[in-house]
Scaffold this active site. Structure first.
Site, PDB file in Angstrom:
ATOM      1  N   LYS A  12       2.028  -6.073 -11.851  1.00 33.50           N
ATOM      2  CA  LYS A  12       3.112  -5.556 -10.853  1.00 33.50           C
ATOM      3  C   LYS A  12       2.382  -4.655 -10.105  1.00 33.50           C
ATOM      4  O   LYS A  12       2.168  -3.628 -10.799  1.00 33.50           O
ATOM      5  CB  LYS A  12       4.265  -5.226 -11.694  1.00 33.50           C
ATOM      6  CG  LYS A  12       5.575  -4.703 -10.946  1.00 33.50           C
ATOM      7  CD  LYS A  12       6.803  -4.532 -11.706  1.00 33.50           C
ATOM      8  CE  LYS A  12       8.022  -4.121 -10.940  1.00 33.50           C
ATOM      9  NZ  LYS A  12       9.188  -3.782 -11.727  1.00 33.50           N
ATOM     10  N   ALA A  38       9.558  -8.627  -4.433  1.00 33.41           N
ATOM     11  CA  ALA A  38      10.881  -8.001  -4.565  1.00 33.41           C
ATOM     12  C   ALA A  38      10.671  -6.907  -3.535  1.00 33.41           C
ATOM     13  O   ALA A  38       9.814  -6.832  -2.785  1.00 33.41           O
ATOM     14  CB  ALA A  38      11.448  -7.525  -5.777  1.00 33.41           C
ATOM     15  N   SER A  39      11.866  -6.141  -3.250  1.00 32.02           N
ATOM     16  CA  SER A  39      11.938  -5.124  -2.294  1.00 32.02           C
ATOM     17  C   SER A  39      11.180  -3.922  -2.705  1.00 32.02           C
ATOM     18  O   SER A  39      10.509  -3.299  -1.560  1.00 32.02           O
ATOM     19  CB  SER A  39      13.216  -4.460  -2.328  1.00 32.02           C
ATOM     20  OG  SER A  39      13.633  -3.936  -3.414  1.00 32.02           O
ATOM     21  N   LEU A  40      10.739  -3.725  -3.746  1.00 30.72           N
ATOM     22  CA  LEU A  40       9.728  -2.378  -3.849  1.00 30.72           C
ATOM     23  C   LEU A  40       8.499  -2.960  -4.641  1.00 30.72           C
ATOM     24  O   LEU A  40       7.357  -2.070  -4.546  1.00 30.72           O
ATOM     25  CB  LEU A  40      10.463  -1.741  -5.315  1.00 30.72           C
ATOM     26  CG  LEU A  40      11.780  -1.378  -5.097  1.00 30.72           C
ATOM     27  CD1 LEU A  40      12.485  -0.247  -6.008  1.00 30.72           C
ATOM     28  CD2 LEU A  40      11.953  -0.340  -3.603  1.00 30.72           C
ATOM     29  N   ALA A  41       8.144  -4.307  -4.936  1.00 28.53           N
ATOM     30  CA  ALA A  41       6.771  -4.591  -5.682  1.00 28.53           C
ATOM     31  C   ALA A  41       6.635  -6.022  -5.647  1.00 28.53           C
ATOM     32  O   ALA A  41       7.863  -6.576  -5.179  1.00 28.53           O
ATOM     33  CB  ALA A  41       6.749  -4.048  -7.211  1.00 28.53           C
ATOM     34  N   GLN A  42       5.654  -6.475  -5.979  1.00 28.57           N
ATOM     35  CA  GLN A  42       5.242  -7.905  -6.390  1.00 28.57           C
ATOM     36  C   GLN A  42       4.535  -8.184  -7.434  1.00 28.57           C
ATOM     37  O   GLN A  42       3.675  -7.193  -7.884  1.00 28.57           O
ATOM     38  CB  GLN A  42       4.576  -8.416  -4.911  1.00 28.57           C
ATOM     39  CG  GLN A  42       3.638  -8.145  -4.302  1.00 28.57           C
ATOM     40  CD  GLN A  42       3.284  -8.247  -3.081  1.00 28.57           C
ATOM     41  OE1 GLN A  42       4.121  -8.437  -2.008  1.00 28.57           O
ATOM     42  NE2 GLN A  42       2.031  -8.656  -2.527  1.00 28.57           N
ATOM     43  N   VAL A  43       4.416  -9.244  -7.891  1.00 23.70           N
ATOM     44  CA  VAL A  43       3.761  -9.798  -9.222  1.00 23.70           C
ATOM     45  C   VAL A  43       2.715 -10.912  -8.893  1.00 23.70           C
ATOM     46  O   VAL A  43       3.082 -11.587  -8.232  1.00 23.70           O
ATOM     47  CB  VAL A  43       4.977 -10.042 -10.676  1.00 23.70           C
ATOM     48  CG1 VAL A  43       4.210 -10.424 -11.842  1.00 23.70           C
ATOM     49  CG2 VAL A  43       5.891  -8.962 -10.478  1.00 23.70           C
ATOM     50  N   ASP A 100      19.445  -4.836 -14.926  1.00 19.81           N
ATOM     51  CA  ASP A 100      18.925  -5.801 -13.758  1.00 19.81           C
ATOM     52  C   ASP A 100      18.845  -7.037 -14.497  1.00 19.81           C
ATOM     53  O   ASP A 100      17.642  -7.808 -14.325  1.00 19.81           O
ATOM     54  CB  ASP A 100      17.772  -5.169 -12.933  1.00 19.81           C
ATOM     55  CG  ASP A 100      17.443  -6.102 -11.709  1.00 19.81           C
ATOM     56  OD1 ASP A 100      18.657  -6.554 -11.422  1.00 19.81           O
ATOM     57  OD2 ASP A 100      16.579  -5.860 -11.008  1.00 19.81           O
ATOM     58  N   GLY A 157       5.986 -13.476  -7.496  1.00 18.81           N
ATOM     59  CA  GLY A 157       7.122 -13.164  -7.643  1.00 18.81           C
ATOM     60  C   GLY A 157       7.208 -11.844  -6.565  1.00 18.81           C
ATOM     61  O   GLY A 157       6.226 -10.970  -6.560  1.00 18.81           O
TER      62      GLY A 157
END
Length: 416
Positions: free
Chosen positions: A187, A168-173, A319, A166
């Protein structure tokens, strides 16, 4: 052209000239001094210059394509004129978000979700950011882990995925495996997001205020304020871990709710290691049908979960999009919901919860006077009908009818 208009033209021209000269000049000068292209592209001055240039370009387009131009008398031509400028401007914003990344992507995602507020040219263009958030290289991921946990990822984990599950704009997993065999989700914050966050927020705050000054109808000042308030919380993974544990304790009587366990010895401000949860997205009807999961039961449990947060505890997960709620069956074959991403919570005041509770009681009893009264108490006056329709996902005709939302069946339009 009158003297007032001429004065405005001169003032506007100077403003745009300064924006271009300041942004472009500062950026060009910095580029000459920087020995590294990656440093150039991710530096604060360049990011500010890029943003200033983009906003100035958008302002020029609106002013000279519409405000300083003879508007056609034909309504269709007028609509096309506005639509073309909206689309060009949205494309410029999309390019800015994808190049600056981080906070800019997050703002672009917010704009892409504002169907109720912005022209479709903006929302449809920027919605692409919901599914195509930029990702970091594995090398950058390892840098963050080493800087925060003082070890390479290969020293801490028996296995670590090559690609994120996954982004996203601030991080990834990433999916990983501990030395003891436990499967975890890791994360990891994008390498430069935290370093750039302060400058990026200040940049957006300044540019949004300039846009509001030039366009008095511009209504997005609140977005910059919300980002300024919420971003520090979302960048603090230690706080996210504590939020998850707090929610797990609050909801411990809900045996069907799974909140991932936090591994504190492998977590930091920018790295969060938690129990891995699999399952289908809460809006994946094919997954639920294949696994014989009742959509009615899922909806009921979700309603119970968020009602408990709002009305009982006043601690609300902010969220709850489909990617953060998974559905699955436990070992006994019972439905289990997994609630992910606990970075941002809202603490609701007793007054707000009291008024919101009474709003719902008024809705359920089809009391239009009550809906008006408690909508006003919540800060909504003339638009109480739209507000009631939004919170119920039903039409105002249904909400205000004698049968009300509790007894009137969904219309074809409401189903759509």
């Amino acid at each position: 052209m009158g003297t007032g208009a001429m004065s405005w033209n001169i003032r506007f021209g100077r403003l745009i000239a300064r924006a271009f000269a300041g942004g472009a000049g500062f950026t060009f000068g910095y580029c000459l001094l920087s020995p590294n292209d990656n440093i150039i592209n991710s530096s604060g001055p360049v990011r500010f210059g890029r943003a200033a240039f983009s906003v100035a370009s958008i302002v020029v387009d609106y002013k000279f394509s519409i405000y300083f131009k003879q508007i056609p008398t034909d309504l269709c031509e007028v609509e096309k004129l506005w639509s073309d400028v909206h689309h060009r401007s949205a494309c410029k914003l999309l390019q800015l978000c994808t190049r600056n990344k981080g906070v800019f992507v997050k703002v672009g995602q917010h704009i892409g979700a504002m169907d109720y507020l912005l022209p479709p040219e903006y929302t449809q263009t920027l919605r692409i950011l919901h599914n195509q958030a930029p990702s970091s290289s594995l090398s950058d991921v390892n840098k963050v882990i080493k800087q925060d946990l003082n070890c390479d990822k290969d020293e801490l984990f028996a296995e670590f995925g090559d690609t994120p599950i996954g982004a996203a704009s601030l991080a990834q997993v990433y999916k990983a495996r501990l030395k003891n065999g436990e499967v975890v989700a890791v994360k990891v914050q994008h390498l430069t997001v935290r370093a750039h966050s302060y400058v990026d927020i200040k940049t957006m705050e300044v540019l949004v205020k300039i846009a509001a000054w030039i366009f008095p109808d511009f209504k997005l000042l609140w977005l910059a304020e919300e980002m300024k308030k919420n971003l520090p919380q979302e960048l603090d993974f230690i706080q996210e871990g504590h939020n998850a544990e707090k929610m797990s304790e609050i909801m411990k009587t809900y045996k069907w709710l799974k909140i991932p366990k936090i591994y504190w010895d492998l977590s930091s401000l920018r790295v969060l290691t938690m129990e891995f949860c699999d399952g289908g997205l809460v809006n994946d009807l094919d997954y639920m049908k294949h696994n014989k999961i009742s959509t009615i039961e899922v909806g009921t449990k979700l309603g119970n979960l968020f009602s408990e947060m709002i009305f009982i505890h006043g601690n609300l997960h902010c969220d709850p999009h489909p990617g953060n709620i998974l559905v699955r069956k436990d070992k006994k074959g019972n439905l289990e919901l997994c609630l992910l991403d606990h970075g941002l919570y809202a603490n609701l005041s007793d007054e707000l919860r009291y008024n919101y509770s009474n709003l719902w009681l008024s809705i359920l009893s089809s009391s239009v006077d009550g809906i008006k009264q408690y909508s006003k108490a919540l800060g909504v006056e003339e638009l109480y009908g739209i507000f009631a329709a939004m919170v119920t996902a039903r039409s105002w005709e249904t909400v205000s009818s004698p049968e009300g939302v509790a007894r009137k069946k969904l219309t074809d339009k409401e189903v759509e």
